[in-house]
Write a protein that holds these residues in place. Structure first.
Motif, mmCIF file in Angstrom:
data_model
loop_
_atom_site.group_PDB
_atom_site.id
_atom_site.type_symbol
_atom_site.label_atom_id
_atom_site.label_comp_id
_atom_site.label_asym_id
_atom_site.label_seq_id
_atom_site.Cartn_x
_atom_site.Cartn_y
_atom_site.Cartn_z
ATOM 1 N N LEU B 306 15.031 -20.298 -7.349
ATOM 2 C CA LEU B 306 14.480 -19.673 -6.143
ATOM 3 C C LEU B 306 13.145 -18.999 -6.437
ATOM 4 N N ALA B 307 13.040 -18.381 -7.612
ATOM 5 C CA ALA B 307 11.785 -17.706 -7.966
ATOM 6 C C ALA B 307 10.647 -18.722 -7.997
ATOM 7 N N ARG B 308 10.953 -19.910 -8.514
ATOM 8 C CA ARG B 308 9.940 -20.966 -8.566
ATOM 9 C C ARG B 308 9.630 -21.469 -7.157
ATOM 10 N N LYS B 309 10.696 -21.777 -6.422
ATOM 11 C CA LYS B 309 10.547 -22.338 -5.076
ATOM 12 C C LYS B 309 9.779 -21.378 -4.162
ATOM 13 N N ARG B 310 10.089 -20.101 -4.304
ATOM 14 C CA ARG B 310 9.452 -19.111 -3.416
ATOM 15 C C ARG B 310 8.161 -18.553 -4.006
ATOM 16 N N ASN B 311 7.810 -19.050 -5.177
ATOM 17 C CA ASN B 311 6.567 -18.608 -5.805
ATOM 18 C C ASN B 311 6.526 -17.081 -5.936
ATOM 19 N N VAL B 312 7.600 -16.534 -6.456
ATOM 20 C CA VAL B 312 7.775 -15.083 -6.474
ATOM 21 C C VAL B 312 6.732 -14.370 -7.335
ATOM 22 N N VAL B 313 6.366 -14.964 -8.472
ATOM 23 C CA VAL B 313 5.390 -14.301 -9.344
ATOM 24 C C VAL B 313 4.078 -14.069 -8.599
ATOM 25 N N ASP B 314 3.587 -15.110 -7.923
ATOM 26 C CA ASP B 314 2.338 -14.961 -7.163
ATOM 27 C C ASP B 314 2.492 -13.956 -6.032
ATOM 28 N N LYS B 315 3.634 -14.049 -5.365
ATOM 29 C CA LYS B 315 3.859 -13.146 -4.234
ATOM 30 C C LYS B 315 3.851 -11.682 -4.691
ATOM 31 N N LEU B 316 4.580 -11.398 -5.781
ATOM 32 C CA LEU B 316 4.641 -10.015 -6.258
ATOM 33 C C LEU B 316 3.262 -9.538 -6.703
ATOM 34 N N ASN B 317 2.509 -10.433 -7.322
ATOM 35 C CA ASN B 317 1.168 -10.047 -7.764
ATOM 36 C C ASN B 317 0.274 -9.728 -6.565
ATOM 37 N N LEU B 319 1.177 -8.897 -3.494
ATOM 38 C CA LEU B 319 1.631 -7.671 -2.832
ATOM 39 C C LEU B 319 1.308 -6.449 -3.681
ATOM 40 N N GLY B 320 1.428 -6.602 -4.995
ATOM 41 C CA GLY B 320 1.129 -5.489 -5.896
ATOM 42 C C GLY B 320 -0.340 -5.096 -5.824
ATOM 43 N N VAL B 321 -1.209 -6.103 -5.734
ATOM 44 C CA VAL B 321 -2.644 -5.826 -5.614
ATOM 45 C C VAL B 321 -2.919 -5.095 -4.297
ATOM 46 N N ASN B 379 7.961 3.028 -14.444
ATOM 47 C CA ASN B 379 7.203 2.052 -13.652
ATOM 48 C C ASN B 379 8.029 1.579 -12.462
ATOM 49 N N TRP B 380 7.330 1.222 -11.395
ATOM 50 C CA TRP B 380 7.992 0.719 -10.195
ATOM 51 C C TRP B 380 8.200 -0.791 -10.325
ATOM 52 N N PHE B 381 8.981 -1.335 -9.394
ATOM 53 C CA PHE B 381 9.194 -2.787 -9.372
ATOM 54 C C PHE B 381 9.060 -3.302 -7.942
ATOM 55 N N LEU B 382 8.294 -4.357 -7.777
ATOM 56 C CA LEU B 382 8.298 -5.051 -6.497
ATOM 57 C C LEU B 382 9.348 -6.154 -6.554
ATOM 58 N N CYS B 383 9.787 -6.611 -5.391
ATOM 59 C CA CYS B 383 10.731 -7.729 -5.363
ATOM 60 C C CYS B 383 10.344 -8.700 -4.258
ATOM 61 N N GLY B 384 10.972 -9.853 -4.281
ATOM 62 C CA GLY B 384 10.625 -10.921 -3.347
ATOM 63 C C GLY B 384 10.903 -10.589 -1.891
ATOM 64 N N ALA B 385 11.670 -9.534 -1.640
ATOM 65 C CA ALA B 385 11.964 -9.160 -0.256
ATOM 66 C C ALA B 385 10.886 -8.247 0.332
ATOM 67 N N HIS B 386 9.986 -7.758 -0.512
ATOM 68 C CA HIS B 386 8.854 -7.007 0.030
ATOM 69 C C HIS B 386 7.935 -7.964 0.784
#
Lengths: 410, 410
Positions: B306-317, B319-321, B379-386
């Protein structure tokens, strides 16, 4: 004769490419295990499981003890699902943690506090550190051959240790009070803890119950020398006595560790202790990413309740006695001096004079062909889903096995 | 102004009676935490949670990183439920173990094998032992202040240790290649492993990214001296790069450890390694009662997919920016030099000149009153639901907090 195992072998071959040794630890395909044992399981329900080749087994390992009430017990799964709807691993503990700690303190006579982790090793190792903190001493004494976890001070493997890992660990023979007292003398004023299982359940040999006076002698030595008595009840907890296995043997530890049966297949471990160890417990760091897992804690609370309600300890003992008698008689009928050693609820099988386990391995292989999963070098486990009929089914299978064993043996 | 917390306090009071310190470890109510923070959580969904007093929070801790996709992600829970119908902890591993090992080896470029456990500590400590086995050396070098788990060789507490626990552990300042090289020289031919997180994410201070050339220098030193480079990716794994955090920083470890985000709230950890470490990995004992848990493994496989399919790394980055820019601008508008340090997906907040964290603690308390859960010393954490909207909601809340902070600060 054999059993289908194409898929099992195929998976194992794939595994050897991506997992060192294919399967590691206590589940590893070790020498002496029946060749018909499956490498991979498909599913389980109650006291039965199916392997990946569709073979059905009557289960006498119960997840190596993790399954107390039976695989997929419906009341356990319902409780888990209810909690799951709220969540499992949050940023804070849930009320479940308080309730579980209260339940443990209520059930275990000497316990005034409890903490929770995931693995048995988490708490056995931590308990030795609490003892060191409390006593300001260094040595940990344990019984030779006893299993207390995967950490370097005690693990049963040979790799990845430096000699210094055990500079402050010393061992004595189970039941040998004299040797224990000598060690305490040798390390006078420097023994922090004596760590023991309630009875000696080492692999590859018959279980040894505590000799008369052993536990009282250990307890007296600890009180006399200010040594912390740590009971490793990880494997036996919940199966021998509802209030902790020390109750069966009439002694009182200072700290006790639980895991396996506590979660009926949900990973959780616990450590409880006496009031005077509370400060030490507070001051030794303890945490893990998923240790506040509310689902596992909900399950543990439910499992304690159900075990009491269903009188599981008595049931396992009664069924274990039936199994023991049935197997002994069946063996005798075919000329074998066979018995179950250790507590009936978690017995270790033994043929007299079978020091190299040859007969035991053959016997377990023959039972496997009858669909009964008896392990040849680890103690077995009964669970609440076993019934008289399943015990009798196992005894009947064993009779067939004994009859074939004669032919092999002659 | 404050928040309702009657039930939270009531539970904590009960807890102090049966749990040493009430709550232990990283969830403990520590000095400097906003007084309005709840002690106990009730439930969570997506990127929000509710505490036991009914207060709703926008979550920026995500189970201290354990939640990657969001609390109770429906696809994760569906996959878990399907496996659960077959069982979790059986007498053998299931096919899920092979599939998960294959998935890890496929995704992580240098990995030729994988093993699984429950806690991050299980694998970080085991990795050092594999390095010792492989090199036949003793020393482990780590960065000062880095967290690698609860074991005595590295835990951040003060209790339950004997000096000898760290006889073969030495520390250097993060990013200080000279000090590291000096240590390697000092323990010439006796350094088994260098253990490092991908960037320095110590608590109570701004995160430090690797300096230019740091990782290549570490890697070169390891290759040159035959030292095993262990990447502790337990906290950052799955959030910085789908193939492991080393990919973001352009180096290649020999062993890497993962946990937290791997299971989206189901306890699991993993260790992967290079081919030449396979023998060492096979020879260092590794096991746990519930480590073959098929549900946690099913979830880990699904979570990687799911992380790959939803491109979670890019999304979190992304949103984090957005969060970083939003908070910085909001702070600046009110005269504060505020920034997020470390990777945008798991940032550590910082006020320039706020060495004692006074402003940060006040800021987080004021954000808490607006329903945003910002931690003042982890440190804080973002997640794919943000989503962008939740980030903007947090920024708006922070603006209110900054405006009130001026009044307090003046």
């Amino acid at each position: 004769m054999t059993l289908p195992r194409t898929r099992s072998d195929e998976l194992f071959l794939r595994a050897t490419k991506v997992v060192p040794g294919g399967i590691y630890g206590h589940l590893a395909p070790a020498g002496g295990l029946p060749k018909v044992f499956p490498h991979y399981a498909e599913s389980a329900e109650g006291c039965r499981f199916r392997d990946v080749d569709g073979n059905d087994w009557l289960d006498f390992m119960c997840g190596y003890g993790a399954i107390l009430l039976g695989h997929r017990d419906s009341e356990i799964e319902e409780a888990a699902e209810l909690q799951r709807r709220d969540g499992a691993v949050l940023n804070q503990p849930t009320a479940r943690m308080v309730e579980l700690a209260e339940a443990m303190v209520e059930r275990i006579d000497f316990a005034e506090w409890a903490v929770f982790a995931k693995n048995g090793s988490d708490v056995t190792t931590w308990a030795t550190r609490v003892a060191r903190e409390h006593t300001e001493r260094r040595f940990v004494l344990k019984a030779r051959g006893a299993y207390h976890g995967v950490d370097a001070w005690c693990d049963p493997g040979f790799g990845g240790r430096i000699p210094e890992d055990r500079d402050f660990v010393d061992e004595f023979k189970w039941n040998d009070l004299d040797e224990l007292r000598d060690l305490a003398k040798e390390h006078e004023d420097d023994v922090a803890a004596i760590v023991l299982t309630p009875y000696h359940h080492a692999a590859f040999g018959p279980s040894e119950m505590p000799a008369d006076g052993f536990w009282l002698g250990v307890q007296e030595l600890c009180r006399d020398k200010g040594i912390i008595l740590v009971l490793d009840d990880v494997r036996a907890g919940s199966r021998l006595h509802e209030g902790g296995s020390h109750r069966l043997f009439g002694f009182t530890p200072d700290i006790a560790c639980y895991s396996k049966a506590l979660g009926n297949g949900y990973a959780i471990s616990a450590c409880v202790g006496r009031e005077d160890l509370r400060r030490g417990a507070r001051d030794v760091f303890l945490t893990g990413s998923c240790w506040n897992d509310a689902v596992a804690m909900t399950v543990a609370i439910k499992c304690l309740d159900l075990a009491r309600k269903r009188n599981v300890v008595d049931k396992l003992n009664t069924l274990g006695v039936r199994l023991s008698k049935g197997l002994r008689d069946a063996g005798a009928k075919h000329g074998f001096s066979f018995s179950l050693t250790g507590p009936p609820a978690m017995p270790f099988p033994w043929f007299d004079g079978d020091g190299n386990l040859y007969l035991l391995q053959k016997f377990c292989e023959l039972c496997a062909l009858e669909g009964v999963f008896f392990h040849p070098h680890h103690n077995w486990f009964l669970c609440g889903a076993h019934e008289e009929t399943t015990i009798d089914q196992a005894v009947n299978a064993a009779s067939v096995a004994f009859s074939k064993l004669i032919a092999k043996h002659d």
